[in-house]
Design a protein around this motif. Sequence first.
Motif, PDB file in Angstrom:
ATOM      1  N   PRO A 141      36.385  31.382  47.790  1.00 37.62           N
ATOM      2  CA  PRO A 141      35.665  31.157  46.537  1.00 37.62           C
ATOM      3  C   PRO A 141      36.646  31.159  45.355  1.00 37.62           C
ATOM      4  CG  PRO A 141      34.516  32.767  47.889  1.00 37.62           C
ATOM      5  CD  PRO A 141      35.831  32.514  48.559  1.00 37.62           C
ATOM      6  N   PRO A 142      36.582  30.180  44.472  1.00 38.07           N
ATOM      7  CA  PRO A 142      37.506  30.129  43.328  1.00 38.07           C
ATOM      8  C   PRO A 142      37.361  31.361  42.438  1.00 38.07           C
ATOM      9  CG  PRO A 142      36.345  28.040  43.608  1.00 38.07           C
ATOM     10  CD  PRO A 142      35.673  29.022  44.502  1.00 38.07           C
ATOM     11  N   VAL A 143      38.481  31.840  41.899  1.00 37.90           N
ATOM     12  CA  VAL A 143      38.497  33.010  41.019  1.00 37.90           C
ATOM     13  C   VAL A 143      39.003  32.567  39.654  1.00 37.90           C
ATOM     14  CG1 VAL A 143      39.484  35.277  40.603  1.00 37.90           C
ATOM     15  CG2 VAL A 143      38.845  34.604  42.933  1.00 37.90           C
ATOM     16  N   LEU A 144      38.245  32.873  38.612  1.00 37.75           N
ATOM     17  CA  LEU A 144      38.643  32.553  37.244  1.00 37.75           C
ATOM     18  C   LEU A 144      39.324  33.761  36.629  1.00 37.75           C
ATOM     19  CD1 LEU A 144      38.659  30.658  34.816  1.00 37.75           C
ATOM     20  CD2 LEU A 144      36.388  31.518  34.223  1.00 37.75           C
ATOM     21  N   ALA A 145      40.614  33.596  36.314  1.00 38.60           N
ATOM     22  CA  ALA A 145      41.388  34.669  35.687  1.00 38.60           C
ATOM     23  C   ALA A 145      41.980  34.128  34.396  1.00 38.60           C
ATOM     24  CB  ALA A 145      42.494  35.160  36.622  1.00 38.60           C
ATOM     25  N   GLY A 146      41.496  34.613  33.272  1.00 38.25           N
ATOM     26  CA  GLY A 146      41.960  34.109  31.993  1.00 38.25           C
ATOM     27  C   GLY A 146      41.476  32.681  31.792  1.00 38.25           C
ATOM     28  N   SER A 147      42.420  31.741  31.721  1.00 42.89           N
ATOM     29  CA  SER A 147      42.062  30.353  31.449  1.00 42.89           C
ATOM     30  C   SER A 147      42.346  29.433  32.629  1.00 42.89           C
ATOM     31  CB  SER A 147      42.849  29.843  30.227  1.00 42.89           C
ATOM     32  OG  SER A 147      44.246  29.898  30.491  1.00 42.89           O
ATOM     33  N   GLU A 148      42.432  29.983  33.850  1.00 47.34           N
ATOM     34  CA  GLU A 148      42.678  29.137  35.008  1.00 47.34           C
ATOM     35  C   GLU A 148      42.011  29.692  36.261  1.00 47.34           C
ATOM     36  OE1 GLU A 148      46.909  28.916  35.321  1.00 47.34           O
ATOM     37  OE2 GLU A 148      47.113  30.942  36.139  1.00 47.34           O
ATOM     38  N   TYR A 149      41.674  28.761  37.160  1.00 46.10           N
ATOM     39  CA  TYR A 149      41.105  29.129  38.454  1.00 46.10           C
ATOM     40  C   TYR A 149      42.235  29.268  39.480  1.00 46.10           C
ATOM     41  CZ  TYR A 149      36.506  27.624  36.744  1.00 46.10           C
ATOM     42  OH  TYR A 149      35.338  27.486  36.040  1.00 46.10           O
ATOM     43  N   THR A 150      42.060  30.184  40.392  1.00 44.95           N
ATOM     44  CA  THR A 150      42.951  30.297  41.540  1.00 44.95           C
ATOM     45  C   THR A 150      42.222  29.754  42.766  1.00 44.95           C
ATOM     46  OG1 THR A 150      44.099  32.241  40.655  1.00 44.95           O
ATOM     47  CG2 THR A 150      44.259  31.850  43.027  1.00 44.95           C
ATOM     48  N   LEU A 151      42.786  28.694  43.367  1.00 39.46           N
ATOM     49  CA  LEU A 151      42.211  28.077  44.561  1.00 39.46           C
ATOM     50  C   LEU A 151      43.139  28.374  45.735  1.00 39.46           C
ATOM     51  CD1 LEU A 151      41.300  24.591  43.034  1.00 39.46           C
ATOM     52  CD2 LEU A 151      39.853  26.624  43.191  1.00 39.46           C
TER      53      LEU A 151
END
Length: 273
Positions: A141-151
């Motif tokens: 599942p994508p994780v939103l950290a600050g201003s970007e997603y981690t895929l």
Amino acid sequence: MGSLLPLSLLLLLAAADPGGGIARRRRAAAAPGPGGSSPAPSGTSAPFWVRISPKFKAVPPGGSVWLNCSSSCPLPEDSGLSTRLRRGGTLRGPGWVSYQLVDVRAWSSEVHCFVTCAGQTRGATATITAYKRPQRVILEPPVLAGSEYTLRCHLTHVFPVGFLVVTLRLGGRVIYSENLKRHTSPDLANVTLTYKLPARRRDFRQTVTCHARFNLDGLVVRSSSAPMTLPVLAWSPAPKALASTSIAALVGILLVVGATYCRKWLLMQSRGA
């Protein structure tokens, strides 16, 4: 008398050219045909062909395959198979030999079949490829950290990794693609790919998928993950800590302001009394 004259003339012509009709027939038989090639001479000196089937075969690592080598030679002097792969059983029949290759682990191997006929040796070549598509393609599942997603995409038990291309798609368009040719291990492997995607409002609620693709000498093999949706809000530990700190600071400021106001109010009350 008149009727005997033609017969005498024929006899004289035959005596002047004995065997002429036979010679003409032989010359006609030896003349080139419509295609420009003379008929092949009889016997084992005739041209022959050699074929191998299948000419291309893909098997899982450690698998086996049968190859059939056939020819048009009526009396082969010799035949065989040249390969670095391990040999198994052999079957023979009129004009053909089948060879078994076992425990195939090299990603690509050439196998050469040859036949010797009337002093001439001819052959045919096949290519054997060993591969294994990913057992699973998993997109976290994508994780939103600050201003970007981690895929993050995982591919399990795949071979050969060096011929794998991993692609991330967002809403049908390619956002990232990587060729893993730098991986040269000859063993089954697990692969993890991580990509940082800038968070844009237009991408909220879009679906992301991870795709794996092999291209093995023209054989294309594809595998894909289940789609994942980009969340609108997904708090990582860092933003949570920052929010908690901000709330605590705000509460502290309110307490200081309230205490100062209360002190002034009490002071005014005491002076009025």
